[in-house]
Scaffold this active site. Structure first.
Site, PDB file in Angstrom:
ATOM      1  N   ARG A  72     -56.800 -62.159 -12.945  1.00 39.73           N
ATOM      2  CA  ARG A  72     -56.607 -63.531 -13.429  1.00 39.73           C
ATOM      3  C   ARG A  72     -57.179 -64.574 -12.456  1.00 39.73           C
ATOM      4  O   ARG A  72     -57.615 -65.645 -12.879  1.00 39.73           O
ATOM      5  CB  ARG A  72     -55.111 -63.791 -13.653  1.00 39.73           C
ATOM      6  CG  ARG A  72     -54.796 -65.105 -14.402  1.00 39.73           C
ATOM      7  CD  ARG A  72     -53.321 -65.161 -14.768  1.00 39.73           C
ATOM      8  NE  ARG A  72     -52.982 -66.323 -15.578  1.00 39.73           N
ATOM      9  CZ  ARG A  72     -52.303 -67.377 -15.131  1.00 39.73           C
ATOM     10  NH1 ARG A  72     -51.891 -67.419 -13.866  1.00 39.73           N
ATOM     11  NH2 ARG A  72     -52.029 -68.395 -15.934  1.00 39.73           N
ATOM     12  N   ILE A  98     -55.017 -72.463 -18.955  1.00 46.95           N
ATOM     13  CA  ILE A  98     -54.919 -71.016 -19.104  1.00 46.95           C
ATOM     14  C   ILE A  98     -53.441 -70.698 -19.290  1.00 46.95           C
ATOM     15  O   ILE A  98     -52.584 -71.223 -18.569  1.00 46.95           O
ATOM     16  CB  ILE A  98     -55.505 -70.288 -17.870  1.00 46.95           C
ATOM     17  CG1 ILE A  98     -55.402 -68.768 -18.030  1.00 46.95           C
ATOM     18  CG2 ILE A  98     -54.846 -70.730 -16.580  1.00 46.95           C
ATOM     19  CD1 ILE A  98     -56.082 -68.000 -16.902  1.00 46.95           C
ATOM     20  N   SER A  99     -53.116 -69.907 -20.286  1.00 46.11           N
ATOM     21  CA  SER A  99     -51.717 -69.640 -20.622  1.00 46.11           C
ATOM     22  C   SER A  99     -51.010 -68.826 -19.546  1.00 46.11           C
ATOM     23  O   SER A  99     -51.635 -68.110 -18.755  1.00 46.11           O
ATOM     24  CB  SER A  99     -51.631 -68.893 -21.957  1.00 46.11           C
ATOM     25  OG  SER A  99     -52.128 -69.675 -23.015  1.00 46.11           O
ATOM     26  N   LYS A 100     -49.694 -68.930 -19.535  1.00 47.51           N
ATOM     27  CA  LYS A 100     -48.881 -68.118 -18.632  1.00 47.51           C
ATOM     28  C   LYS A 100     -49.138 -66.635 -18.899  1.00 47.51           C
ATOM     29  O   LYS A 100     -49.296 -66.230 -20.056  1.00 47.51           O
ATOM     30  CB  LYS A 100     -47.394 -68.389 -18.852  1.00 47.51           C
ATOM     31  CG  LYS A 100     -46.908 -69.780 -18.536  1.00 47.51           C
ATOM     32  CD  LYS A 100     -45.411 -69.864 -18.840  1.00 47.51           C
ATOM     33  CE  LYS A 100     -44.860 -71.242 -18.547  1.00 47.51           C
ATOM     34  NZ  LYS A 100     -43.401 -71.308 -18.837  1.00 47.51           N
TER      35      LYS A 100
END
Length: 255
Positions: A72, A98-100
């Site tokens: 990530r 950016i999503s969790k």
């Protein structure tokens, strides 16, 4: 035979040749104990993140394997790399995020729960909102083929740069209006959206295959967003409203 777009491709451009995609092989993931004091680039840092995901309720071996495999920190700005494996959303530019990790894992696990995916695994997936490309990379590990549409040219190009070194033959990036879906690649075993509107576009439902599942945030009347699951059954569309979420707004057009 219908021709599929190559990587990357424009939504309104001519279709290219289909990528050869190996059959998905899912095997249980054993998450090793993460030692203390390791560097950011170490797989042990991702292992620690995956341990937290498993403790938080993610049980799919395929999803845990994918979350452990994708780095990530390569998808966030250099100033934010120290937060890359925290369970938080991070800015990626152009007012997008950016999503969790927990949200990415949760939505991917929901896709795998579709009736049409339980026996043969996840087939062709449509992602609405490529962003920086992180979720597309995760999806590449659990689906045979991924079509990802981004309406913001700057993010489309960023995702292309982020994913280039991974050489994911089963991921196709498209620049265009995600609210229209991508009819040339339909039908899709699953559709996943990274932005929420007040209603799910009809084009998405039309492009979903029988037995397929759509997972997307949806805004309620008061403005709160919830996670919505739509299953296409033999008797029509079945909707399930799940937990509250927070995503950027769904917009039409390109920019």
């Amino acid at each position: 035979m219908q021709r599929r777009p190559g990587f990357p491709a424009r939504l309104d451009g001519p279709a290219g040749a289909t990528s050869r995609v190996a059959q998905l092989s899912v095997r249980p993931v054993v998450v090793p104990a993460a030692p203390q004091g390791v560097g950011l680039d170490s797989a042990a840092v991702r292992a620690r993140m995956v341990q937290k995901l498993a403790a938080g309720g993610i049980s799919s071996p395929a999803v845990l394997h994918a979350m452990a495999a994708v780095e990530r920190h390569r998808f966030v700005d250099s100033a934010l790399v120290n937060q890359a494996y925290e369970d938080t959303s991070l800015p990626i530019g152009l007012a997008q995020t950016i999503s969790k990790p927990s949200v990415v894992a949760r939505m991917c696990e929901l896709l795998l729960g579709a009736e049409g995916s339980r026996a043969g695994g996840l087939g062709r997936v449509l992602e609405i909102g490529t962003g920086c490309g992180y979720q597309a990379a995760v999806l590449s590990h659990i689906a045979r083929e991924v079509y990802s549409v981004e309406r913001l040219r700057g993010l489309h190009e960023k995702a292309r740069d982020n994913l280039r070194h991974l050489r994911l033959a089963n991921v196709h990036l498209l620049f265009g209006d995600g609210m229209q879906g991508y009819a040339k690649g339909a039908p899709y075993a699953a559709i996943i959206a990274a932005a929420g509107g007040e209603a799910v576009p009809q084009a998405w439902c039309d492009q979903l295959a029988p037995g397929g599942r759509l997972v997307a945030p949806m805004a309620l009347a008061g403005g709160q967003q919830v996670l919505l699951v739509i299953d296409k059954t033999a008797h029509g569309l079945k909707q399930s409203v799940l937990e509250p979420v927070h995503f950027v707004p769904l917009k039409s057009g390109i920019a």
